[in-house]
Design a protein around this motif. Sequence first.
Motif, PDB file in Angstrom:
ATOM      1  N   LYS A   1       0.835  -1.204   0.000  1.00 52.05           N
ATOM      2  CA  LYS A   1       0.000   0.000   0.000  1.00 52.05           C
ATOM      3  C   LYS A   1       0.867   1.249   0.000  1.00 52.05           C
ATOM      4  O   LYS A   1       0.560   2.235  -0.692  1.00 52.05           O
ATOM      5  CB  LYS A   1      -0.925  -0.001   1.225  1.00 52.05           C
ATOM      6  N   ALA A   2       1.957   1.210   0.764  1.00 49.10           N
ATOM      7  CA  ALA A   2       2.864   2.356   0.820  1.00 49.10           C
ATOM      8  C   ALA A   2       3.451   2.651  -0.557  1.00 49.10           C
ATOM      9  O   ALA A   2       3.527   3.815  -0.986  1.00 49.10           O
ATOM     10  CB  ALA A   2       3.981   2.093   1.827  1.00 49.10           C
ATOM     11  N   GLN A   3       3.853   1.607  -1.283  1.00 45.98           N
ATOM     12  CA  GLN A   3       4.401   1.784  -2.630  1.00 45.98           C
ATOM     13  C   GLN A   3       3.350   2.357  -3.574  1.00 45.98           C
ATOM     14  O   GLN A   3       3.639   3.218  -4.415  1.00 45.98           O
ATOM     15  CB  GLN A   3       4.905   0.437  -3.165  1.00 45.98           C
ATOM     16  N   GLU A   4       2.138   1.893  -3.417  1.00 42.70           N
ATOM     17  CA  GLU A   4       1.030   2.353  -4.265  1.00 42.70           C
ATOM     18  C   GLU A   4       0.766   3.852  -4.093  1.00 42.70           C
ATOM     19  O   GLU A   4       0.370   4.544  -5.047  1.00 42.70           O
ATOM     20  CB  GLU A   4      -0.219   1.542  -3.907  1.00 42.70           C
ATOM     21  N   LEU A   5       1.001   4.374  -2.886  1.00 42.35           N
ATOM     22  CA  LEU A   5       0.689   5.770  -2.578  1.00 42.35           C
ATOM     23  C   LEU A   5       1.780   6.751  -3.008  1.00 42.35           C
ATOM     24  O   LEU A   5       1.559   7.963  -3.018  1.00 42.35           O
ATOM     25  CB  LEU A   5       0.430   5.930  -1.081  1.00 42.35           C
ATOM     26  N   VAL A   6       2.958   6.243  -3.322  1.00 43.04           N
ATOM     27  CA  VAL A   6       4.059   7.126  -3.741  1.00 43.04           C
ATOM     28  C   VAL A   6       3.670   7.844  -5.033  1.00 43.04           C
ATOM     29  O   VAL A   6       3.232   7.224  -6.002  1.00 43.04           O
ATOM     30  CB  VAL A   6       5.363   6.330  -3.949  1.00 43.04           C
ATOM     31  N   GLY A   7       3.810   9.144  -5.035  1.00 45.99           N
ATOM     32  CA  GLY A   7       3.467   9.945  -6.204  1.00 45.99           C
ATOM     33  C   GLY A   7       2.064  10.505  -6.170  1.00 45.99           C
ATOM     34  O   GLY A   7       1.742  11.453  -6.897  1.00 45.99           O
ATOM     35  N   THR A   8       1.214   9.909  -5.319  1.00 47.64           N
ATOM     36  CA  THR A   8      -0.161  10.407  -5.206  1.00 47.64           C
ATOM     37  C   THR A   8      -0.446  11.023  -3.836  1.00 47.64           C
ATOM     38  O   THR A   8      -1.453  11.699  -3.662  1.00 47.64           O
ATOM     39  CB  THR A   8      -1.181   9.277  -5.451  1.00 47.64           C
ATOM     40  N   GLU A   9       0.450  10.790  -2.880  1.00 46.90           N
ATOM     41  CA  GLU A   9       0.246  11.269  -1.520  1.00 46.90           C
ATOM     42  C   GLU A   9       1.549  11.843  -0.978  1.00 46.90           C
ATOM     43  O   GLU A   9       2.579  11.162  -0.989  1.00 46.90           O
ATOM     44  CB  GLU A   9      -0.214  10.107  -0.619  1.00 46.90           C
ATOM     45  N   ASP A  10       1.514  13.128  -0.564  1.00 42.46           N
ATOM     46  CA  ASP A  10       2.733  13.721  -0.006  1.00 42.46           C
ATOM     47  C   ASP A  10       2.565  14.166   1.448  1.00 42.46           C
ATOM     48  O   ASP A  10       3.498  14.689   2.055  1.00 42.46           O
ATOM     49  CB  ASP A  10       3.209  14.904  -0.857  1.00 42.46           C
ATOM     50  N   ASP A  11       1.384  13.934   2.024  1.00 40.73           N
ATOM     51  CA  ASP A  11       1.146  14.245   3.433  1.00 40.73           C
ATOM     52  C   ASP A  11       1.402  12.980   4.251  1.00 40.73           C
ATOM     53  O   ASP A  11       0.706  11.964   4.102  1.00 40.73           O
ATOM     54  CB  ASP A  11      -0.292  14.720   3.627  1.00 40.73           C
ATOM     55  N   ILE A  12       2.414  13.021   5.122  1.00 42.57           N
ATOM     56  CA  ILE A  12       2.811  11.827   5.868  1.00 42.57           C
ATOM     57  C   ILE A  12       1.694  11.322   6.769  1.00 42.57           C
ATOM     58  O   ILE A  12       1.481  10.113   6.889  1.00 42.57           O
ATOM     59  CB  ILE A  12       4.092  12.113   6.678  1.00 42.57           C
ATOM     60  N   GLN A  13       0.945  12.216   7.390  1.00 43.71           N
ATOM     61  CA  GLN A  13      -0.153  11.773   8.255  1.00 43.71           C
ATOM     62  C   GLN A  13      -1.198  11.006   7.455  1.00 43.71           C
ATOM     63  O   GLN A  13      -1.603   9.909   7.830  1.00 43.71           O
ATOM     64  CB  GLN A  13      -0.814  12.960   8.960  1.00 43.71           C
ATOM     65  N   SER A  14      -1.621  11.579   6.345  1.00 45.60           N
ATOM     66  CA  SER A  14      -2.607  10.916   5.506  1.00 45.60           C
ATOM     67  C   SER A  14      -2.065   9.610   4.949  1.00 45.60           C
ATOM     68  O   SER A  14      -2.771   8.588   4.901  1.00 45.60           O
ATOM     69  CB  SER A  14      -3.015  11.840   4.358  1.00 45.60           C
ATOM     70  N   PHE A  15      -0.800   9.626   4.554  1.00 40.90           N
ATOM     71  CA  PHE A  15      -0.128   8.431   4.039  1.00 40.90           C
ATOM     72  C   PHE A  15      -0.155   7.302   5.065  1.00 40.90           C
ATOM     73  O   PHE A  15      -0.551   6.170   4.767  1.00 40.90           O
ATOM     74  CB  PHE A  15       1.310   8.805   3.674  1.00 40.90           C
ATOM     75  N   LEU A  16       0.242   7.597   6.296  1.00 37.30           N
ATOM     76  CA  LEU A  16       0.288   6.572   7.337  1.00 37.30           C
ATOM     77  C   LEU A  16      -1.108   6.085   7.713  1.00 37.30           C
ATOM     78  O   LEU A  16      -1.307   4.903   8.004  1.00 37.30           O
ATOM     79  CB  LEU A  16       1.020   7.102   8.567  1.00 37.30           C
ATOM     80  N   GLU A  17      -2.074   6.987   7.712  1.00 37.67           N
ATOM     81  CA  GLU A  17      -3.443   6.567   8.025  1.00 37.67           C
ATOM     82  C   GLU A  17      -3.936   5.539   7.000  1.00 37.67           C
ATOM     83  O   GLU A  17      -4.579   4.539   7.359  1.00 37.67           O
ATOM     84  CB  GLU A  17      -4.369   7.786   8.044  1.00 37.67           C
ATOM     85  N   LYS A  18      -3.644   5.778   5.729  1.00 36.88           N
ATOM     86  CA  LYS A  18      -4.073   4.848   4.683  1.00 36.88           C
ATOM     87  C   LYS A  18      -3.289   3.533   4.755  1.00 36.88           C
ATOM     88  O   LYS A  18      -3.844   2.449   4.523  1.00 36.88           O
ATOM     89  CB  LYS A  18      -3.894   5.500   3.313  1.00 36.88           C
ATOM     90  N   VAL A  19      -2.007   3.635   5.067  1.00 32.70           N
ATOM     91  CA  VAL A  19      -1.178   2.440   5.203  1.00 32.70           C
ATOM     92  C   VAL A  19      -1.669   1.573   6.362  1.00 32.70           C
ATOM     93  O   VAL A  19      -1.786   0.348   6.251  1.00 32.70           O
ATOM     94  CB  VAL A  19       0.299   2.856   5.415  1.00 32.70           C
ATOM     95  N   ILE A  20      -1.962   2.208   7.500  1.00 26.80           N
ATOM     96  CA  ILE A  20      -2.452   1.470   8.674  1.00 26.80           C
ATOM     97  C   ILE A  20      -3.822   0.858   8.399  1.00 26.80           C
ATOM     98  O   ILE A  20      -4.115  -0.269   8.810  1.00 26.80           O
ATOM     99  CB  ILE A  20      -2.497   2.392   9.908  1.00 26.80           C
TER     100      ILE A  20
END
Length: 542
Positions: free
Chosen positions: A143-162
């Motif tokens: 999921k983290a790899q999938e979000l690279v390039g589409t998500e630059d907010d670390i909080q939002s990124f981690l929420e989606k990863v979790i």
Amino acid sequence: MKIEYLKSTIVKKAFVNAANKLDENKETVNSLNVFPVPDGDTGTNMSLTMQSAVKHIRNNSNDSIESIASAASSGSLMGARGNSGVILSQLLRGFSKGLQGKEVIDVETLANSFKLASETAYKAVMKPIEGTILTVAREVAEKAQELVGTEDDIQSFLEKVIEQGEDALRRTPDMLDVLKQAGVVDAGGKGLIYILKGGLEAITGKEIVISDEDFKKEEIKIHQKATEDGEIKFGYCTEFIINKTEYQPEEFRNYISKYGDSMLVVGSEGVIKVHIHTNNPGEVLEEALKIGELIDIKIDNMRFQHRNQHIEDNDLTQLDKKDNKKYSFITISMGKGIENVFKDLNADFIISGGQTMNPSTEDILSAIDKVTGENIIILPNNSNIILAANQAKELSERNIEVLSTKTIPQGISALLAFDEELELEDNLENMKDAITNIITGQITYAVRDTSINNKEIKKDDIIGITNGDIKAVGSSINEVTLELLKESVDEDNDIITLFYGEDVEEKDANELAEKLQEEFEDLDVETIYGGQPLYYYLISIE
């Protein structure tokens, strides 16, 4: 507010808070044990592994991101306990690789670190099984790899990863039938989710404060003072945390002062951490229960530890005087009686541990340093210690063999098959053959209601386990033991040995042995004091 980068100060807080989050919820993780037996220790093992990582971080003078990550990796490696702790240490090892050379962390760096974490952990396990912590780690990384390039907010990124990790965790029973039968999700995966959530909470400013360094320093001073005269007035060092309380630390300190001395009572935001030396820990805990819920309870018998430290020091002094020899044995066991059996079989060093108390990689390395043999053979005697033993082997430069004994009877049988005059390879072959000829039975009690292999089990039922399968369930220890043996003994067996635990009287064990001798008249039935906790009987069938 968008968070695009993490600096080293936040990274350090994230590791600490991840450890605290897991520690706060370790009993929840422990309760997810597949078997309803009183030795669920995944949460404890993972928490102690994380605490070792944090200890190394705090002791590290360099606060760069790379140094913090490396300290977390090395600390978890040395402190790894149980299979879950070893896998966690490999996840942290891979994660730290992704942070090498970084002055700040962005989404892409995190994604790469998650990927390396998953890959490193999978490589460390000989036969990876899906539906475990490995699956949760892999789906988090994907999921983290999938979000690279589409998500630059670390909080939002981690929420989606979790969120993806939690979804993977929910699906673990569909991947492992034993989880589905027990009605639980994977414990290691649950622990990993708590770690990720703890890290995120630190990043967003929601830190958990349940301990501090000043408390630890004062605690060390107290213990030094309490034992310097060689006389201990209050014998039980009792520590715990009162959670969700409206009381102030001073109020509770005054209230328990009558129960002992050497008190430290600190707290903030509804949490009180308590340390007291007392002769009645149960009474102190009862008072604490009146004002909140209890977590992280730890009770040590200081008189026992003080006596054994003197014995250990003397033993080590004698050990240093011995000439180097061809073989040394390190075994892991719990129970004074079982320790004595291993000593009689010439084990050089016995690490106290087993169910609920798995030794760390560092504990095993320390034992390796204290034996003199040219060849060192480690007997883990527990399937949950084998990975840590192998990790210690890899970190040591000594000639070490880990014999994969999964039970105490297997370890004893292996030592009985050893011949000092034989070469290493021949001995290992004979010891492995001896292990395969042993059937191990365990008699314990259920800690929750469940259904496994079409057996309905109620909390507090007596259960009999043979080689990992529940064979008998009932309300009587003797009846369950007899039923288990009827299911397990065949015409090739000659001896039944009952190692009776700390909760069984000798006369009761002998009476059971007499009944078993009547039932299995062609076999020899023996009783030996084991002194092990949690298990009424450990049974060797050979």
